[in-house]
Each structure stands twice: as C-alpha cells, then as structure tokens.
Scaffold this motif. Structure first.
Motif, PDB file in Angstrom:
ATOM      1  N   VAL A 134       0.847  -1.193   0.000  1.00 24.97           N
ATOM      2  CA  VAL A 134       0.000   0.000   0.000  1.00 24.97           C
ATOM      3  C   VAL A 134       0.881   1.240   0.000  1.00 24.97           C
ATOM      4  O   VAL A 134       1.990   1.223   0.557  1.00 24.97           O
ATOM      5  CB  VAL A 134      -0.946   0.026   1.222  1.00 24.97           C
ATOM      6  N   PRO A 135       0.418   2.328  -0.616  1.00 21.57           N
ATOM      7  CA  PRO A 135       1.203   3.561  -0.595  1.00 21.57           C
ATOM      8  C   PRO A 135       1.414   4.053   0.836  1.00 21.57           C
ATOM      9  O   PRO A 135       0.510   3.980   1.666  1.00 21.57           O
ATOM     10  CB  PRO A 135       0.334   4.545  -1.394  1.00 21.57           C
ATOM     11  N   VAL A 136       2.592   4.555   1.118  1.00 22.25           N
ATOM     12  CA  VAL A 136       2.892   5.112   2.432  1.00 22.25           C
ATOM     13  C   VAL A 136       2.124   6.418   2.586  1.00 22.25           C
ATOM     14  O   VAL A 136       2.117   7.264   1.688  1.00 22.25           O
ATOM     15  CB  VAL A 136       4.409   5.342   2.578  1.00 22.25           C
ATOM     16  N   THR A 137       1.480   6.601   3.737  1.00 24.74           N
ATOM     17  CA  THR A 137       0.688   7.818   3.976  1.00 24.74           C
ATOM     18  C   THR A 137       1.411   8.813   4.881  1.00 24.74           C
ATOM     19  O   THR A 137       1.117  10.008   4.844  1.00 24.74           O
ATOM     20  CB  THR A 137      -0.670   7.454   4.597  1.00 24.74           C
ATOM     21  N   ASP A 138       2.336   8.336   5.701  1.00 22.63           N
ATOM     22  CA  ASP A 138       3.089   9.241   6.574  1.00 22.63           C
ATOM     23  C   ASP A 138       4.270   9.856   5.826  1.00 22.63           C
ATOM     24  O   ASP A 138       4.749   9.310   4.829  1.00 22.63           O
ATOM     25  CB  ASP A 138       3.630   8.483   7.796  1.00 22.63           C
ATOM     26  N   ASP A 152      10.605  11.138  -0.835  1.00 29.83           N
ATOM     27  CA  ASP A 152       9.443  11.424  -1.663  1.00 29.83           C
ATOM     28  C   ASP A 152       8.418  10.296  -1.509  1.00 29.83           C
ATOM     29  O   ASP A 152       8.650   9.155  -1.926  1.00 29.83           O
ATOM     30  CB  ASP A 152       9.864  11.556  -3.127  1.00 29.83           C
ATOM     31  N   ARG A 153       7.285  10.643  -0.915  1.00 29.63           N
ATOM     32  CA  ARG A 153       6.295   9.640  -0.550  1.00 29.63           C
ATOM     33  C   ARG A 153       5.719   8.910  -1.761  1.00 29.63           C
ATOM     34  O   ARG A 153       5.276   7.756  -1.648  1.00 29.63           O
ATOM     35  CB  ARG A 153       5.168  10.342   0.215  1.00 29.63           C
ATOM     36  N   LYS A 154       5.694   9.551  -2.916  1.00 26.05           N
ATOM     37  CA  LYS A 154       5.056   8.913  -4.076  1.00 26.05           C
ATOM     38  C   LYS A 154       5.832   7.698  -4.569  1.00 26.05           C
ATOM     39  O   LYS A 154       5.315   6.901  -5.349  1.00 26.05           O
ATOM     40  CB  LYS A 154       4.864   9.926  -5.202  1.00 26.05           C
ATOM     41  N   TYR A 155       7.080   7.534  -4.119  1.00 24.26           N
ATOM     42  CA  TYR A 155       7.871   6.370  -4.514  1.00 24.26           C
ATOM     43  C   TYR A 155       7.910   5.293  -3.424  1.00 24.26           C
ATOM     44  O   TYR A 155       8.588   4.283  -3.595  1.00 24.26           O
ATOM     45  CB  TYR A 155       9.302   6.804  -4.837  1.00 24.26           C
ATOM     46  N   LEU A 156       7.213   5.510  -2.316  1.00 33.41           N
ATOM     47  CA  LEU A 156       7.327   4.616  -1.162  1.00 33.41           C
ATOM     48  C   LEU A 156       6.058   3.781  -0.992  1.00 33.41           C
ATOM     49  O   LEU A 156       4.939   4.300  -1.022  1.00 33.41           O
ATOM     50  CB  LEU A 156       7.585   5.429   0.115  1.00 33.41           C
ATOM     51  N   ILE A 200       4.351  -4.869  -7.866  1.00 31.76           N
ATOM     52  CA  ILE A 200       3.434  -4.498  -6.782  1.00 31.76           C
ATOM     53  C   ILE A 200       1.991  -4.627  -7.244  1.00 31.76           C
ATOM     54  O   ILE A 200       1.627  -4.163  -8.323  1.00 31.76           O
ATOM     55  CB  ILE A 200       3.706  -3.066  -6.296  1.00 31.76           C
ATOM     56  N   VAL A 201       1.172  -5.260  -6.406  1.00 28.45           N
ATOM     57  CA  VAL A 201      -0.284  -5.252  -6.551  1.00 28.45           C
ATOM     58  C   VAL A 201      -0.822  -4.461  -5.365  1.00 28.45           C
ATOM     59  O   VAL A 201      -0.532  -4.808  -4.217  1.00 28.45           O
ATOM     60  CB  VAL A 201      -0.865  -6.684  -6.543  1.00 28.45           C
ATOM     61  N   GLN A 202      -1.550  -3.392  -5.634  1.00 32.83           N
ATOM     62  CA  GLN A 202      -2.000  -2.550  -4.520  1.00 32.83           C
ATOM     63  C   GLN A 202      -2.970  -3.318  -3.632  1.00 32.83           C
ATOM     64  O   GLN A 202      -3.978  -3.855  -4.094  1.00 32.83           O
ATOM     65  CB  GLN A 202      -2.655  -1.261  -5.022  1.00 32.83           C
ATOM     66  N   GLY A 203      -2.631  -3.355  -2.355  1.00 35.11           N
ATOM     67  CA  GLY A 203      -3.444  -4.059  -1.383  1.00 35.11           C
ATOM     68  C   GLY A 203      -4.421  -3.140  -0.687  1.00 35.11           C
ATOM     69  O   GLY A 203      -4.864  -2.135  -1.236  1.00 35.11           O
ATOM     70  N   SER A 204      -4.738  -3.484   0.561  1.00 38.68           N
ATOM     71  CA  SER A 204      -5.701  -2.721   1.345  1.00 38.68           C
ATOM     72  C   SER A 204      -5.099  -2.404   2.702  1.00 38.68           C
ATOM     73  O   SER A 204      -4.363  -3.215   3.284  1.00 38.68           O
ATOM     74  CB  SER A 204      -6.994  -3.526   1.520  1.00 38.68           C
ATOM     75  N   TYR A 205      -5.450  -1.247   3.259  1.00 41.71           N
ATOM     76  CA  TYR A 205      -4.978  -0.888   4.589  1.00 41.71           C
ATOM     77  C   TYR A 205      -5.634  -1.759   5.663  1.00 41.71           C
ATOM     78  O   TYR A 205      -5.159  -1.803   6.802  1.00 41.71           O
ATOM     79  CB  TYR A 205      -5.241   0.593   4.862  1.00 41.71           C
ATOM     80  N   ASP A 206      -6.723  -2.470   5.295  1.00 40.75           N
ATOM     81  CA  ASP A 206      -7.340  -3.406   6.239  1.00 40.75           C
ATOM     82  C   ASP A 206      -6.460  -4.640   6.464  1.00 40.75           C
ATOM     83  O   ASP A 206      -6.638  -5.352   7.456  1.00 40.75           O
ATOM     84  CB  ASP A 206      -8.702  -3.869   5.722  1.00 40.75           C
ATOM     85  N   ASN A 207      -5.537  -4.888   5.537  1.00 40.42           N
ATOM     86  CA  ASN A 207      -4.661  -6.060   5.634  1.00 40.42           C
ATOM     87  C   ASN A 207      -3.473  -5.743   6.550  1.00 40.42           C
ATOM     88  O   ASN A 207      -2.316  -5.852   6.167  1.00 40.42           O
ATOM     89  CB  ASN A 207      -4.186  -6.461   4.231  1.00 40.42           C
ATOM     90  N   PHE A 208      -3.781  -5.362   7.791  1.00 36.62           N
ATOM     91  CA  PHE A 208      -2.718  -4.982   8.722  1.00 36.62           C
ATOM     92  C   PHE A 208      -2.231  -6.198   9.508  1.00 36.62           C
ATOM     93  O   PHE A 208      -2.948  -7.195   9.663  1.00 36.62           O
ATOM     94  CB  PHE A 208      -3.190  -3.871   9.671  1.00 36.62           C
ATOM     95  N   LYS A 209      -1.020  -6.092  10.007  1.00 38.49           N
ATOM     96  CA  LYS A 209      -0.404  -7.175  10.776  1.00 38.49           C
ATOM     97  C   LYS A 209      -0.575  -6.899  12.259  1.00 38.49           C
ATOM     98  O   LYS A 209      -0.351  -5.776  12.728  1.00 38.49           O
ATOM     99  CB  LYS A 209       1.080  -7.290  10.426  1.00 38.49           C
ATOM    100  N   LEU A 210      -0.966  -7.922  13.005  1.00 39.28           N
ATOM    101  CA  LEU A 210      -1.137  -7.788  14.454  1.00 39.28           C
ATOM    102  C   LEU A 210       0.220  -7.980  15.120  1.00 39.28           C
ATOM    103  O   LEU A 210       0.760  -9.095  15.136  1.00 39.28           O
ATOM    104  CB  LEU A 210      -2.144  -8.804  14.979  1.00 39.28           C
ATOM    105  N   THR A 211       0.756  -6.890  15.648  1.00 39.97           N
ATOM    106  CA  THR A 211       2.099  -6.913  16.230  1.00 39.97           C
ATOM    107  C   THR A 211       2.100  -6.503  17.698  1.00 39.97           C
ATOM    108  O   THR A 211       2.840  -7.061  18.502  1.00 39.97           O
ATOM    109  CB  THR A 211       3.029  -5.967  15.444  1.00 39.97           C
TER     110      THR A 211
END
Length: 396
Positions: A134-138, A152-156, A200-211
C-alpha cells in the motif's frame, strides 16, 4: 482461475505483543488469530493447498487447537526454523505442486481480501513475482549523521503479505540466500537479490499485521464492525446470464443437461459439449463476476478434453458457495429443432438440481424451436440460454 499453494507462517514468538505466548493462539472474537487467517485461504476456491509452518515446541498445542477448530481444506503442518526465512524454506520444501504459484503469508494478517488474493494470483501467473503493498501515507524521514532527508512519498510503498512467486523463482532465491548466508527483510528482497523484478499489486490498509496489544484491540473492533455491517445489510442478490452454442456432428453423444439424449448426431466440443450445463456455468460465473468457463476451463488445456460438464459445473458452483451465495432460482431455455426435448425436461431439471445441491422447484428448463430458421432451424447446432439469481447465504 489461477490455483496456488499458501504457505502461512505461524512459528514466531511475537514478543512485541507482550502476551507471554505465541500471538497466534490469542482469541479474536470466538476464534484464535491463526484460525481467522487460515479461514481466508480455506474459503478461497483458488487455494489448492495450505502449508502451515509452526514452532516445533508448540506443534502439539497447534494440533489440539485445530482439532477444536477443524480446517476443511487440505492442510500440511511443518516445523519452522530459527528465523522467519528459515521457516519459509521449510514450507517450500513441503510444497506438493511446484507447477503453481506459491503465496507466502504472515499468520498475523487475518484480514486479507479474496479480491486481493485473486489479483495477486493473476499477476504472478504472468510476472512470476508479486506482492501486496500500500502507498505510504506518513511523511518518511531518513536519518543520517549529517541530518535528516525527507523521502518522496510517491515512490514509497509499505510491503504486505501474501507475497507470491513461481515456485522456481522463490526456491532458487532461497537456495542462493542460504548458500551466501544472506537474510533479507522479506521474501521479495531475496528475489530482488537474484536480479529479478517483483511487481506491486496494490493491497488494502485493512490487511494490517497484528504486532502490538493495540493491534489486537484494532482487530477486535474490525471484526465487530464487519459483523454489525452484515447484520444491518439486506441479503444481497446477484444476477447472471449465460448463452452457449455447440455444433451438431456425427459420431458424438448428444448430452444436454447431463442427460444422454438419443439422436443421430451429437454436440461438438473440447469437453462433452453439454451446451446447457455450459450456459448455466457461465450464468453463475457472471453473477459473481468471475468471467466465463473459457477462463476457468480453457479448450487449450488437455485436462478438460472430453471432460464431464457436470463436474465442471460443480466446480463453478463450489466457487459460488465459497463466495457466500446460494441459488435463488434459475430459468433456462434450450433452442433446438431436434431432438425433441420435452420427454427429457424433468430428468434434466432433477440432474441440475442435484449438481447444484438445491430443490428441483428452483430449476426451470424450457425448450423451443426457431421454426426452422437459422442454424438451429437447419439442425446445424443447438443453443441454450440461462438466467440465474443468486442470493447471499445469511448466518443465523
């Protein structure tokens, strides 16, 4: 449809969770974390096999847990290694079918969507290596001795799992890394080290890892919201339509709706050429947005030469069921100048109902001629069309 093997990693200790045990055993809702993750792949018709990599010391506890929460799909359990990369390698050694892609997934990511899995499968079939991200938002800062640099966030992109590869590519990447003693941060990095590209296949921010413990609360909230959404939503209906034509020719059986109908000519095709069952399968696939039978059972594949169309339809119906749908009703028309269909209609209805595991009353089959007009009127072929209504299976 692109089948794949899923290697799911559950051997880590998850120290940042501060749970005093493997986080995979922590309960979310009414099930352990790892059981939620397994369910995604268990319900995906494209997943051919599940390989679960676990900690040897926890093997008996894991087996006990799955005895209480059984998995219907074929699953192999193997012991992991000292590091995550070693565990993946053990999983790769257990793969039974190296001709299909391998998905490598963190057991602590229980919310990956089936849509993303299928996008990943179709991509890796062509590209050989792909991952969800997923694209980095921070805003990301790089710290060096002489200060900070703003990247540059657009490359991350933030990498997720599954990461998917042809077996040949990922096994070779792990073999090379093992020889060099190189440990990467993920499996994609090992493939990158071999000089090969990963897509890269764009995923979803719902696919988060429980850490962390906070992630556990987030997961509980996510599940409750999903349950509430389903309870509030009306049952969903989906409609699909199908149409198919097959040529009449000598020396072939005339199979329509799974019934062998006596006739001097039969239907020509790669499979048994059952024009009605092909039409119904197309209508079902259309209802769930899964293309057509040519996509799932290509006539270039020798596996489907003279295949029983009833079995093909059952495979399609299993996909519909796995997506959470049952049959509302179906209306079909067979268009043929000959043979006369009327004597066989009830037998055809019963057979279709059996294949779809439903009541005969939900199946309507009609037959008509074209008054000797067109290719069907000239007895050059037979056509069929169908409309299918699927409805969402609601859980009490």
């Amino acid at each position: 449809m692109t089948n794949y093997t899923a290697i799911i990693l559950a051997a880590g200790q998850g120290k940042r969770m501060l749970a005093g045990r493997n986080k995979q055993f922590l309960t979310i809702g009414s099930k352990p974390l790892i059981r939620h993750t397994i369910s995604v792949f268990e319900q995906d018709a494209w997943c051919e096999e599940i390989i679960l990599v676990t900690n040897e010391r926890e093997r008996s506890e894991m087996e006990k847990m799955f005895a209480e929460h059984p998995v219907e799909k074929e699953m192999t359990m193997v012991n992991g290694g000292a590091e995550r990369q070693d565990s993946v390698y053990e999983g790769l050694k257990a793969v039974r079918n190296p001709s299909i892609p391998v998905f490598i997934h963190d057991g602590a990511r229980p919310f990956v969507s089936e849509t993303n899995l299928h996008e990943l499968a179709e991509t890796v079939r062509v590209e050989q290596a792909a991952l969800l991200a997923v694209p980095v938002t921070d805003t990301i800062k790089q710290k060096r001795d002489n200060g900070l640099t703003t990247l540059d966030r657009k490359y991350l992109w933030a990498a997720q799992t599954p990461q998917a590869f042809s077996y040949e590519w990922i096994k070779d990447a792990h073999d090379q890394a093992k020889e060099r003693g190189y440990y990467g941060t993920d499996d994609a990095s090992l493939v990158e080290e071999t000089g090969r590209d990963v897509v890269i296949v764009q995923g979803s921010y719902d696919n988060f890892k429980l850490t962390t413990p906070e992630d556990l609360h987030k997961a509980e909230s996510y599940i409750q919201k999903q349950l509430q959404r389903k309870a509030d939503e009306p049952a969903m209906f989906r409609i699909g339509q199908g149409y198919d034509v097959h040529q009449l020719t000598e020396g072939r059986p005339c199979i329509i709706g799974g019934i062998d109908i006596p006739h001097e000519k039969g239907l020509l095709g790669h499979s048994d050429a059952d024009v009605l069952l092909h039409t119904i399968a197309d209508a079902c696939l259309g209802a769930i947005g899964e293309g057509d039978i040519g996509k799932h059972f290509p006539d270039t594949d020798p596996e489907f030469k003279d295949a029983d169309s009833g079995k093909l339809l059952q495979h399609v119906w299993n996909i519909c069921r796995d997506r959470g749908y049952e049959l509302g009703n179906m209306d079909c028309t067979v268009i043929a100048q000959s043979p006369k269909m009327a004597p066989y209609i009830e037998e055809i209805r019963s057979n279709i109902a059996s294949l779809l595991e439903t009541d005969k009353v939900k199946i309507n089959v009609k037959a008509t001629t074209t008054e000797k007009l067109g290719f069907t009127g000239r007895e050059e072929g037979i056509a069929a069309q169908a409309v299918v209504l699927l409805q969402e299976i609601r859980q009490d």
